[in-house]
Design a protein around this motif. Structure first.
Motif, mmCIF file in Angstrom:
data_model
loop_
_atom_site.group_PDB
_atom_site.id
_atom_site.type_symbol
_atom_site.label_atom_id
_atom_site.label_comp_id
_atom_site.label_asym_id
_atom_site.label_seq_id
_atom_site.Cartn_x
_atom_site.Cartn_y
_atom_site.Cartn_z
ATOM 1 N N LEU A 377 92.768 87.602 30.756
ATOM 2 C CA LEU A 377 93.089 89.020 30.844
ATOM 3 C C LEU A 377 91.876 89.891 31.146
ATOM 4 O O LEU A 377 91.923 90.756 32.019
ATOM 5 C CB LEU A 377 93.761 89.491 29.553
ATOM 6 N N GLY A 378 90.789 89.692 30.407
ATOM 7 C CA GLY A 378 89.626 90.538 30.602
ATOM 8 C C GLY A 378 89.003 90.377 31.977
ATOM 9 O O GLY A 378 88.623 91.361 32.622
ATOM 10 N N SER A 379 88.893 89.134 32.438
ATOM 11 C CA SER A 379 88.315 88.913 33.767
ATOM 12 C C SER A 379 89.255 89.400 34.855
ATOM 13 O O SER A 379 88.809 89.937 35.880
ATOM 14 C CB SER A 379 87.969 87.439 33.969
ATOM 15 N N ARG A 380 90.548 89.237 34.666
ATOM 16 C CA ARG A 380 91.511 89.764 35.632
ATOM 17 C C ARG A 380 91.382 91.278 35.734
ATOM 18 O O ARG A 380 91.409 91.849 36.832
ATOM 19 C CB ARG A 380 92.929 89.382 35.227
ATOM 20 N N TYR A 381 91.212 91.921 34.580
ATOM 21 C CA TYR A 381 91.105 93.379 34.592
ATOM 22 C C TYR A 381 89.803 93.804 35.266
ATOM 23 O O TYR A 381 89.791 94.733 36.083
ATOM 24 C CB TYR A 381 91.173 93.942 33.175
ATOM 25 N N ASP A 451 87.548 82.035 33.401
ATOM 26 C CA ASP A 451 87.418 83.389 33.937
ATOM 27 C C ASP A 451 86.896 83.477 35.362
ATOM 28 O O ASP A 451 87.171 84.465 36.057
ATOM 29 C CB ASP A 451 86.508 84.214 33.018
ATOM 30 N N HIS A 452 86.141 82.493 35.821
ATOM 31 C CA HIS A 452 85.641 82.544 37.193
ATOM 32 C C HIS A 452 86.770 82.641 38.208
ATOM 33 O O HIS A 452 86.614 83.226 39.277
ATOM 34 C CB HIS A 452 84.786 81.306 37.479
ATOM 35 N N PHE A 453 87.943 82.081 37.872
ATOM 36 C CA PHE A 453 89.065 82.053 38.807
ATOM 37 C C PHE A 453 89.543 83.458 39.157
ATOM 38 O O PHE A 453 89.986 83.707 40.283
ATOM 39 C CB PHE A 453 90.209 81.218 38.225
ATOM 40 N N SER A 454 89.443 84.386 38.188
ATOM 41 C CA SER A 454 89.865 85.757 38.463
ATOM 42 C C SER A 454 89.056 86.363 39.605
ATOM 43 O O SER A 454 89.563 87.196 40.373
ATOM 44 C CB SER A 454 89.701 86.621 37.204
ATOM 45 N N LYS A 457 89.881 84.579 43.227
ATOM 46 C CA LYS A 457 91.081 85.089 43.887
ATOM 47 C C LYS A 457 90.782 86.298 44.764
ATOM 48 O O LYS A 457 91.570 86.650 45.638
ATOM 49 C CB LYS A 457 92.152 85.442 42.847
ATOM 50 N N TYR A 458 89.636 86.946 44.531
ATOM 51 C CA TYR A 458 89.204 88.066 45.367
ATOM 52 C C TYR A 458 88.129 87.644 46.373
ATOM 53 O O TYR A 458 87.584 88.486 47.086
ATOM 54 C CB TYR A 458 88.662 89.198 44.498
ATOM 55 N N GLY A 459 87.827 86.356 46.416
ATOM 56 C CA GLY A 459 86.869 85.858 47.381
ATOM 57 C C GLY A 459 85.431 85.849 46.920
ATOM 58 O O GLY A 459 84.529 85.531 47.704
ATOM 59 N N VAL A 460 85.169 86.184 45.653
ATOM 60 C CA VAL A 460 83.804 86.145 45.132
ATOM 61 C C VAL A 460 83.461 84.700 44.767
ATOM 62 O O VAL A 460 84.176 84.091 43.964
ATOM 63 C CB VAL A 460 83.644 87.048 43.889
ATOM 64 N N PRO A 461 82.410 84.125 45.341
ATOM 65 C CA PRO A 461 82.040 82.755 44.966
ATOM 66 C C PRO A 461 81.793 82.651 43.461
ATOM 67 O O PRO A 461 81.011 83.418 42.891
ATOM 68 C CB PRO A 461 80.757 82.517 45.758
ATOM 69 N N ALA A 462 82.486 81.735 42.831
ATOM 70 C CA ALA A 462 82.430 81.622 41.370
ATOM 71 C C ALA A 462 82.463 80.161 40.980
ATOM 72 O O ALA A 462 83.196 79.369 41.585
ATOM 73 C CB ALA A 462 83.608 82.368 40.738
ATOM 74 N N VAL A 463 81.679 79.810 39.962
ATOM 75 C CA VAL A 463 81.612 78.416 39.529
ATOM 76 C C VAL A 463 81.772 78.315 38.018
ATOM 77 O O VAL A 463 81.425 79.229 37.261
ATOM 78 C CB VAL A 463 80.284 77.742 39.926
ATOM 79 N N PHE A 464 82.309 77.189 37.613
ATOM 80 C CA PHE A 464 82.465 76.807 36.209
ATOM 81 C C PHE A 464 81.872 75.401 36.126
ATOM 82 O O PHE A 464 82.352 74.483 36.784
ATOM 83 C CB PHE A 464 83.942 76.840 35.850
ATOM 84 N N ALA A 465 80.794 75.247 35.381
ATOM 85 C CA ALA A 465 80.070 73.974 35.404
ATOM 86 C C ALA A 465 79.394 73.713 34.074
ATOM 87 O O ALA A 465 79.247 74.608 33.233
ATOM 88 C CB ALA A 465 79.026 73.991 36.532
ATOM 89 N N GLY A 466 78.957 72.456 33.898
ATOM 90 C CA GLY A 466 78.186 72.101 32.721
ATOM 91 C C GLY A 466 78.568 70.749 32.164
ATOM 92 O O GLY A 466 79.679 70.251 32.368
#
Length: 543
Positions: A377-381, A451-454, A457-466
């Motif tokens: 929710l927070g990242s979507r907002y 949260d990176h997925f939010s 969806k707008y085209g911002v390169p985002a990663v979830f790693a570790g």
């Protein structure tokens, strides 16, 4: 006893003055004791599981604001560290009357249902049940489980995941790697677009990648959502939720259907089966409105300050369940006090360097998001209402549940192969002597679950790693196996609490990878994009 507050910037400078100049070249000097303390405090019983709009939220935000102020970072929302996120909390009664084709379903044991409507409750009588396979409408795969169906007044019964999971060699979808079509959020959204009255997903542990206990713990009690427009609310299914595979088998057998055979058929081609029985569902439902908050703190850059690299981690967890006997608090130490504490410690490092004159060209912005556990929710907002334009958001580095199992020879990038941003992580991991790999279980759809997925969806390169799967030595391997046994079943459960015997050396190495990635990108003019083959390529193509 009150929790210890984060150290002040003055104390940080005093403690690290001799190391400051060499840190810019030798890498970060994270303070493990301080990092541990942040996890311990955020995951303490006093914070009551950090549910949005509760006492736990206020304690969490106060703690984090104090930390970022002490570093000298700026509040990103016109000087404020907080971004208001309008939320509605739905509370479905546990006293539910649910009959599917004449079979009575027991709440929690067989089924978990809710409603995202502010109308006092659900009163569904004699609604037709329709099995719609995976509930997917995907033109690019020539797949439509709803083709020719009029779902008005009907309840969709849907399989979890997507057809590629059950038939990985078929060439359909992305094989074992879940696409967004496999996510529960998509399935409820698509059923709503089809005009369905309700949508119920059949839980199956392997394709879901989590047991029924996760559904029970996550989907019962108050459920938060973003405040929707009237049109959006009206279009939403009236009832949504999950049923166990055991109950689904009973339901289909009672209807003269073989669910196992239908599941096999649904993996091969779009499948629709109208069940003869009807659904009768009644329960009370309340809605209340209040604001929750994202925390957004910025370390301004120099000549390219308008461009931002974001670090994200969700501060929230499930809260507490007073209906439980014994331990009632979902402390959320691993998920995600550990990730929140990680971005705080990374911010301290960059702030210390900036104070010593080692400033970056681009700005770094740290976003601790609310409501991730309720559907990002927070990242979507934030992505829909950014404090800095998304066109100037160069990258998003997301930390969710850090590595507590010791150092590894490899470094996992969830959904590896999406964007050019990954090359920066690969380079930073390589400098540690580690090999970057994809996630071991792509079927879990990890790329779509944080949260990176939010932002993607707008085209911002985002990663979830570790983390990684190869312990650095035998002693670490033995420790990992022992710790995994201790923590078995703790995901979204009350036993996810801070442990003094956690080996955080792997988490610190991962933090250094994120640090190195941000540092390199912040001092460059590169603008990473999504690679061909990614569903986000058209939004921001790789150069």
């Amino acid at each position: 006893m009150k929790p210890l507050l984060p150290l002040t910037l003055l104390a940080l400078l005093s403690a690290c003055s001799n190391a400051g100049n060499q840190e810019a070249s030798t890498g970060p000097q994270f303070n493990e004791a301080r990092y541990r303390n942040d996890i311990k405090v955020l995951a303490s019983d006093e914070f009551e599981g950090r549910a949005p709009t509760t006492k736990g939220e206020k304690l969490t935000l106060d703690y984090l604001v104090t930390a970022f102020k002490a570093m000298g970072l700026k509040g990103a929302n016109q000087g404020s560290f907080l971004q208001s996120v309008p939320m509605v909390t739905y509370s479905a009664s546990e006293n539910q009357s649910v009959s599917l084709a004449g079979l009575q379903a027991s709440y929690r044991q067989d089924i978990v249902l809710g409603s995202r409507h502010d109308n006092g409750g659900v009163d569904i009588k004699d609604a037709p049940l329709v099995f719609v396979g995976y509930g997917v409408k995907a033109p690019e795969y020539n797949w439509d489980d709803y083709a020719g169906l009029d779902m008005k007044g009907k309840i969709a019964v849907i399989l979890v995941n997507d057809p590629g999971f059950a038939a990985p060699d078929s060439g359909k979808f992305n094989g074992k790697a879940m696409t967004y079509y496999g996510r529960w959020s998509y399935k409820f959204e698509e059923a709503s677009r089809q005009g369905a009255l309700g949508a119920i997903i059949i839980h199956d542990t392997e394709p879901a990648s989590y047991p029924w206990s996760v559904v029970e713990n996550s989907w019962t009690g108050p459920q938060q959502d973003l405040v929707l427009s009237k049109a959006e609310r009206d279009a939403r299914v009236q009832v949504e939720g999950w049923m166990t595979l055991d109950f689904a088998n009973k339901l289909f057998t009672q209807q003269g259907q073989d669910l196992t055979a239908l599941m096999q058929q649904a993996a091969k081609a779009p499948t629709q089966v109208a069940l003869a029985g009807k659904a009768n569902i009644q329960f009370a439902n309340e809605a209340s409105y209040s604001d929750s908050y994202n925390l957004v703190a910025t370390l301004p850059g120099t000549d390219a300050a308008k461009e931002h690299i974001l670090f994200t981690a969700h501060w929230d967890h499930i809260g507490k369940d007073e209906t439980k006997e014994g331990d009632q608090i979902y402390n959320g130490a691993l998920d995600n006090a550990s990730g929140t504490a990680a971005i705080v410690e990374i911010a301290r490092q960059f702030a210390r360097e900036a104070a010593m004159g080692h400033k970056l060209r681009r700005s770094l912005t740290f976003v601790a998001t609310t409501g991730e556990e309720q559907g990002l929710l927070g990242s979507r907002y934030y992505a829909a209402n950014p404090l800095f334009p998304l066109k100037d958001t160069i990258a998003v580095l997301n930390m969710d549940s850090t590595n507590v199992y010791g150092r590894t020879k490899d470094f996992t990038i969830v959904g590896k192969g999406q964007s050019q941003l990954e090359s920066y992580l690969i380079e930073a991991a390589t400098r540690q002597g580690r090999k970057a790999v994809g996630d071991r279980n792509p079927a879990s759809g990890g790329f779509f679950r944080s949260d990176h997925f939010s932002f993607a969806k707008y085209g911002v390169p985002a990663v979830f790693a570790g983390g990684g799967d190869e312990p650095v030595d035998q002693a670490t391997s033995d420790y990992k196996e022992q710790m995994k046994l201790k923590m078995k079943g703790c995901y979204h459960n009350v036993c996810d609490h801070y442990r003094e015997d956690w080996d955080l050396s792997g988490a610190l190495e991962d933090m250094a990878v994120f640090y190195g990635t941000a540092k390199a990108l912040a001092d460059s003019s590169d603008r990473p994009g999504y690679l061909k083959g990614s569903e986000f390529h058209s939004l921001r193509p790789a150069s």
